[in-house]
Design a protein around this motif. Structure first.
Motif, mmCIF file in Angstrom:
data_model
loop_
_atom_site.group_PDB
_atom_site.id
_atom_site.type_symbol
_atom_site.label_atom_id
_atom_site.label_comp_id
_atom_site.label_asym_id
_atom_site.label_seq_id
_atom_site.Cartn_x
_atom_site.Cartn_y
_atom_site.Cartn_z
ATOM 1 N N GLU A 140 -11.288 6.919 -14.546
ATOM 2 C CA GLU A 140 -10.879 7.910 -13.544
ATOM 3 C C GLU A 140 -10.108 9.051 -14.195
ATOM 4 O O GLU A 140 -10.255 10.207 -13.821
ATOM 5 C CB GLU A 140 -10.047 7.250 -12.448
ATOM 6 N N GLU A 180 -0.115 10.568 -13.596
ATOM 7 C CA GLU A 180 -0.786 9.356 -13.130
ATOM 8 C C GLU A 180 -1.223 8.474 -14.303
ATOM 9 O O GLU A 180 -1.108 7.256 -14.232
ATOM 10 C CB GLU A 180 -2.008 9.689 -12.261
ATOM 11 N N TYR A 218 0.828 -1.209 0.000
ATOM 12 C CA TYR A 218 0.000 0.000 0.000
ATOM 13 C C TYR A 218 0.864 1.262 0.000
ATOM 14 O O TYR A 218 0.570 2.218 -0.717
ATOM 15 C CB TYR A 218 -0.921 -0.032 1.230
ATOM 16 N N THR A 261 -5.847 6.688 -2.983
ATOM 17 C CA THR A 261 -7.183 6.113 -3.177
ATOM 18 C C THR A 261 -7.977 6.005 -1.885
ATOM 19 O O THR A 261 -9.152 5.642 -1.921
ATOM 20 C CB THR A 261 -7.094 4.722 -3.821
ATOM 21 N N GLY A 262 -7.360 6.287 -0.758
ATOM 22 C CA GLY A 262 -8.054 6.206 0.523
ATOM 23 C C GLY A 262 -7.179 5.539 1.565
ATOM 24 O O GLY A 262 -6.060 5.116 1.271
ATOM 25 N N HIS A 269 -9.411 2.523 -14.256
ATOM 26 C CA HIS A 269 -8.364 3.541 -14.177
ATOM 27 C C HIS A 269 -8.479 4.535 -15.333
ATOM 28 O O HIS A 269 -8.282 5.738 -15.139
ATOM 29 C CB HIS A 269 -6.974 2.893 -14.152
ATOM 30 N N HIS A 286 -10.331 -3.636 -14.413
ATOM 31 C CA HIS A 286 -9.477 -2.812 -13.570
ATOM 32 C C HIS A 286 -8.809 -1.724 -14.414
ATOM 33 O O HIS A 286 -8.747 -0.559 -14.017
ATOM 34 C CB HIS A 286 -8.440 -3.701 -12.880
ATOM 35 N N ASP A 327 -0.081 4.742 -14.904
ATOM 36 C CA ASP A 327 -1.090 3.692 -14.999
ATOM 37 C C ASP A 327 -1.086 3.004 -16.361
ATOM 38 O O ASP A 327 -1.430 1.827 -16.455
ATOM 39 C CB ASP A 327 -2.480 4.257 -14.698
ATOM 40 N N HIS A 354 -10.009 12.643 -12.379
ATOM 41 C CA HIS A 354 -9.486 12.236 -11.074
ATOM 42 C C HIS A 354 -7.983 11.985 -11.096
ATOM 43 O O HIS A 354 -7.390 11.723 -10.048
ATOM 44 C CB HIS A 354 -10.205 10.976 -10.578
ATOM 45 N N MET A 355 -7.381 12.047 -12.283
ATOM 46 C CA MET A 355 -5.938 11.778 -12.395
ATOM 47 C C MET A 355 -5.331 12.771 -13.376
ATOM 48 O O MET A 355 -5.989 13.200 -14.327
ATOM 49 C CB MET A 355 -5.680 10.350 -12.904
ATOM 50 N N VAL A 369 -1.350 4.490 -4.867
ATOM 51 C CA VAL A 369 -2.302 3.718 -4.068
ATOM 52 C C VAL A 369 -2.763 4.502 -2.838
ATOM 53 O O VAL A 369 -3.954 4.501 -2.510
ATOM 54 C CB VAL A 369 -1.722 2.342 -3.673
#
Length: 133
Positions: free
Chosen positions: A91, A101, A28, A37-38, A88, A84, A105, A96-97, A34
């Motif tokens: 996003e 990023e 993480y 993301t929270g 991304h 997945h 990604d 969001h990116m 990562v």
């Protein structure tokens, strides 16, 4: 070439899944993006690790061409890894990116995530041609 590509993806996604299970907090903290993301959730990381390991297993079966259909073995990896990757991508398009990023990604998630679907598509096209021959 197909088998080599699938075996590379087995290693990539399998090692990622193993790292997520063996060292969830280190995973993480060290995988770029990562933490944005929270907060850390060990159970969630382990759940996702299992999905990566399941995908790696399906890729390995497809590469080995066991007695089951190789395209059938590619369905789960194509759905999870491709989904997945698309998440991304969405996003990024939703703002969001940033560009750094999406560059990261693209190399780490989009390309290795969409390749199983591409291989599955090629297998399907080959099988379809065989039916008409």
């Amino acid at each position: 070439m197909r088998k080599t590509l699938l075996l590379i993806l087995v290693g990539w996604h399998g090692l990622n899944g193993l790292a997520m299970i063996a060292m969830p907090e280190l995973w993480y903290q060290t995988v770029p993006g990562v933490t944005a993301t929270g907060p850390f959730n060990g159970h969630f990381v382990a759940d996702i690790a299992i999905a990566f390991l399941a995908s790696a297993a399906g890729l390995a079966v497809a590469a080995a061409r066991f007695r089951i259909s190789a395209p059938a073995a590619l369905v789960a990896p194509a759905v999870f890894l491709g989904g997945h990757a698309v998440l991304h991508l969405a996003e990024f398009f939703h703002g969001h990116m940033g560009m750094s990023e999406i560059a990261r990604d693209t190399l780490l998630i989009l390309i290795p995530g969409l390749l199983p679907a591409i291989v599955l598509w090629q297998d399907w096209q080959t099988a379809k041609q065989g039916e008409t021959a």
